[in-house]
Scaffold this active site. Sequence first.
Site, PDB file in Angstrom:
ATOM      1  N   HIS A 102       0.881  -1.173   0.000  1.00 46.86           N
ATOM      2  CA  HIS A 102       0.000   0.000   0.000  1.00 46.86           C
ATOM      3  C   HIS A 102       0.919   1.223   0.000  1.00 46.86           C
ATOM      4  O   HIS A 102       2.002   1.185   0.593  1.00 46.86           O
ATOM      5  CB  HIS A 102      -0.832   0.115   1.276  1.00 46.86           C
ATOM      6  CG  HIS A 102      -1.753  -1.027   1.571  1.00 46.86           C
ATOM      7  ND1 HIS A 102      -1.328  -2.193   2.140  1.00 46.86           N
ATOM      8  CD2 HIS A 102      -3.090  -1.155   1.428  1.00 46.86           C
ATOM      9  CE1 HIS A 102      -2.368  -3.006   2.317  1.00 46.86           C
ATOM     10  NE2 HIS A 102      -3.445  -2.400   1.892  1.00 46.86           N
ATOM     11  N   ASP A 105       2.228   1.946   3.388  1.00 43.08           N
ATOM     12  CA  ASP A 105       3.157   0.999   4.022  1.00 43.08           C
ATOM     13  C   ASP A 105       4.583   1.412   3.720  1.00 43.08           C
ATOM     14  O   ASP A 105       5.458   1.309   4.569  1.00 43.08           O
ATOM     15  CB  ASP A 105       3.059  -0.430   3.450  1.00 43.08           C
ATOM     16  CG  ASP A 105       1.673  -0.989   3.429  1.00 43.08           C
ATOM     17  OD1 ASP A 105       0.900  -0.642   4.331  1.00 43.08           O
ATOM     18  OD2 ASP A 105       1.379  -1.785   2.517  1.00 43.08           O
TER      19      ASP A 105
HETATM   20  C1  XLS Z   1      -7.396  -6.788   4.473  1.00 41.69           C
HETATM   21  C2  XLS Z   1      -6.980  -6.982   3.096  1.00 41.69           C
HETATM   22  C3  XLS Z   1      -5.842  -6.092   2.645  1.00 41.69           C
HETATM   23  C4  XLS Z   1      -5.742  -6.087   1.153  1.00 41.69           C
HETATM   24  C5  XLS Z   1      -4.974  -4.951   0.586  1.00 41.69           C
HETATM   25  O1  XLS Z   1      -8.151  -7.563   5.052  1.00 41.69           O
HETATM   26  O2  XLS Z   1      -6.675  -8.310   2.896  1.00 41.69           O
HETATM   27  O3  XLS Z   1      -4.654  -6.488   3.237  1.00 41.69           O
HETATM   28  O4  XLS Z   1      -5.199  -7.263   0.671  1.00 41.69           O
HETATM   29  O5  XLS Z   1      -5.540  -3.718   0.901  1.00 41.69           O
END
Ligand code: XLS
Length: 437
Positions: A102, A105
Amino acid sequence: MSEEFFPTIPKIAYEGPKSRNPLAFKHYNAAELVGGKTMREHLRFAGAYWHTMRNGLGDPFGGATAERPWDDGSDSVENAKRRVWAMFEFLQKCGLDYYCFHDRDVAPELNDLAASNDALDAVAEELKKAQQATGIRLLWGTACLFSHKRYNQGAATSPYADVFAYAAAQVKKAMEITHRLGGEGYVFWGGREGYATLYNTDIKRELSHLAALLRMAVAHKKKIGFTGALYIEPKPREPSTHQYDSDTATCLNFLREHGLMGELKLNIETNHATLAGHTMMHELEVAIAANALGSIDANRGDELIGWDTDQFPTDLYLTTQIMLCVLRMGGFSTGGLNFDAKCRRESFEPEDLFHAHIGGMDAFARGLKIAHAILEDGRLEAFRKERYESFDSGIGAKIEAGEVGFSELEAYALNQGEPLTRSGRQEMLENLINEFI
Ligand code: XLS
Ligand code: NI
Ligand code: NI
């Protein structure tokens, strides 16, 4: 990479099933051929930046436990850049060929959008250097539209137009960075695209706003020449009480209703499937039937805890079923297996990141080999095919071709008498699968 972040961990090697070394692969042998393709080409493993680098492993009852000595805990760009090299050393030592992130991140969210964009640009340069130095590639990028306070009532589905605009700006930037880094995909996971209560919610309006954002993303993709895939990631709830992208069928219906079918595929996650009350195999098969399976978030839930525990996949039945679906589909194109998974709160040492991924990769390597063997054996496929053979000719073929209607079928049924059926043989087929596990 001058500084070493995991000095006690060697590059993880394949040592075969007899090895007793916990820091070795017993089954994942990247270069080994399975049906004409190497394991690494089949599996396309990715590490998730958010869990590996940013998850402190807190739970609703206690704070972070994770020891990440390279991280000074600050929001500085310097810290973010150092983390890039820690992540890439980890990916390289673990033999993960891809990563996913993200925007927030990899780079800090600063005081305003312009400053956050600058920070993201700076860290993206570092990511690019790390990609070039290691050959590791970006499976997909995404924007975090759920953590910041402004998104407390959603992003694209927020009742506030200014929040929608901010989210759009963030997605635009994240797509451009993904494109700049040669990403093969871009994910939309609607963390807060849903509602907490219907008393204050206009579902129709919110869904049309979500579609508007996705249409803008499709247009921007074409404008910047991004050739990767766009994916929606279904999840029924958490953090919202109800999320609009609840499951595969709901997402497909949404895409069809808003004319977006073909523009987006799905990124399907095991723990989200189980939260939706489905098996992972169900979600994958539904997506494949609509030609819409793009990528997979590989993890699992816990039978005893009700939330998205994001555990590493170790269940061979699960990985076998997933790989059966992937192989029947003809393999991934832009997608892969992203470990959207985190260590348990008790497993707080850096070394645990390795044990976790080794286990997931070995479990998928076995799933791949088992699924391949089942398909090669052919009995399962033959059974499934034969089960529908009454549609291959005669009246069945006419039904499938749309050549008959109620009147013809009434005449046929009157003449035919009581139809014959055969056993579905579930138990026999379960035994067949167990022959290979
Ligand atoms: C959360 C999601 C997230 C997505 C990406 O539950 O799995 O991690 O994969 O935003
Ligand atoms: Ni996910
Ligand atoms: Ni998840």
